[in-house]
Design an enzyme around this catalytic site. Structure first.
Site, PDB file in Angstrom:
ATOM      1  N   ARG A 104      15.761 -15.061  10.195  1.00 43.82           N
ATOM      2  CA  ARG A 104      15.509 -16.411   9.519  1.00 43.82           C
ATOM      3  C   ARG A 104      16.902 -17.289   9.577  1.00 43.82           C
ATOM      4  O   ARG A 104      17.871 -16.721   9.075  1.00 43.82           O
ATOM      5  CB  ARG A 104      14.977 -16.320   8.069  1.00 43.82           C
ATOM      6  CG  ARG A 104      13.684 -16.392   7.947  1.00 43.82           C
ATOM      7  CD  ARG A 104      12.953 -16.449   6.651  1.00 43.82           C
ATOM      8  NE  ARG A 104      13.991 -16.294   5.551  1.00 43.82           N
ATOM      9  CZ  ARG A 104      13.787 -16.373   4.266  1.00 43.82           C
ATOM     10  NH1 ARG A 104      12.526 -17.027   3.928  1.00 43.82           N
ATOM     11  NH2 ARG A 104      14.663 -16.350   3.310  1.00 43.82           N
ATOM     12  N   ASP A 200      16.740  -9.015  -0.208  1.00 38.88           N
ATOM     13  CA  ASP A 200      16.561  -9.213   1.409  1.00 38.88           C
ATOM     14  C   ASP A 200      16.179  -7.826   1.757  1.00 38.88           C
ATOM     15  O   ASP A 200      16.867  -6.770   1.736  1.00 38.88           O
ATOM     16  CB  ASP A 200      17.988  -9.779   1.949  1.00 38.88           C
ATOM     17  CG  ASP A 200      17.942  -9.821   3.544  1.00 38.88           C
ATOM     18  OD1 ASP A 200      17.440  -8.816   4.155  1.00 38.88           O
ATOM     19  OD2 ASP A 200      18.380 -10.680   3.760  1.00 38.88           O
TER      20      ASP A 200
END
Ligand code: PRP
Ligand code: URA
Length: 209
Positions: A104, A200
């Protein structure tokens, strides 16, 4: 319309809570992800079709069941999806593995793909796409679009934590793809991270932050 399956067995909820804790080490995080992937695998393979087979047991001849139909492929989205592959492989050791590399963009949160390698007969296989995080849904949607371009028609998404935004996007873009998740969290924050989430996933698996 695709179905959202919440796989909330108590063992899965307990292990996921341990994973969410920011003090959990990378080693424990990886092991827990692996265990949850295997536990979720029971649910995701529940509808595999069976066929009759004749077997000679030590006692008599019997008509018994074995799995029939399409063969499976497990496709992780790199990096974090890799952490769910071995757990599923323990249940279905003959499954083939495809890989999709995606990251991303930290500012736009848009996915960028950098790798795509599938088994040659992928279009004849049932694909389980794996990634722990379904956040905006951008990565999963693009991955599914790429897999469909191979001619593959049977795809299921398996994630650990989903955000409502990602579920909505995936169901709108790919209404034929069912979603299995261990948790449906509250929302995304301003950085498109899942709240409460677990941070994350790639960084936590590989200790890169
Ligand atoms: C994470 C995660 C998903 C994606 C989810 O990967 O593993 O692939 O973000 O976000 P989305 O639903 O908004 O697309 P990331 O891009 O951080 O890459 P990494 O696994 O290599 O760290
Ligand atoms: N990717 C992650 O790893 N975590 C999130 O919360 C969102 C995207």
């Amino acid at each position: 319309m695709s179905t959202f399956h919440l796989v909330d067995h108590p063992l899965i909820q307990h292990k996921l809570t341990l994973m969410r804790d920011k003090n959990t080490s990378s080693k424990d995080f990886r092991e827990l992800l692996d265990e949850i992937a295997m536990l979720m695998g029971y649910e995701i393979t529940r509808d595999l079709p069976l066929e009759d087979v004749e077997v000679e047991t030590p006692i008599c001849r019997a008509t018994l069941k074995r799995i029939s139909g399409k063969k499976l492929a497990i496709v992780p989205i790199l990096r974090a999806g890799l952490g769910m592959v071995d757990g599923l492989l323990r249940l279905v050791p003959v499954a083939r593995i495809g890989h999709i590399g995606m990251y991303r963009d930290p500012d736009t949160h848009e996915p960028h793909d950098y790798y795509f390698k599938m088994p040659p007969d992928i279009k004849n296989r049932q694909v389980i796409l794996v990634d722990p995080m379904l956040a905006t849904g951008g990565s999963a949607c693009d991955a599914i679009t790429r897999i469909k371009q191979t001619g593959c028609t049977h795809i299921t998404m398996m994630c650990l934590v989903a955000a409502p935004e990602g579920v909505k996007k995936l169901q709108e873009m790919h209404p034929d793809v069912d979603i299995y998740a261990a948790a449906l969290d509250e929302r995304l924050n301003e950085h498109a991270y899942i709240v409460p989430g677990l941070g994350d996933a790639g960084d936590r698996i590989y200790g890169t932050k």
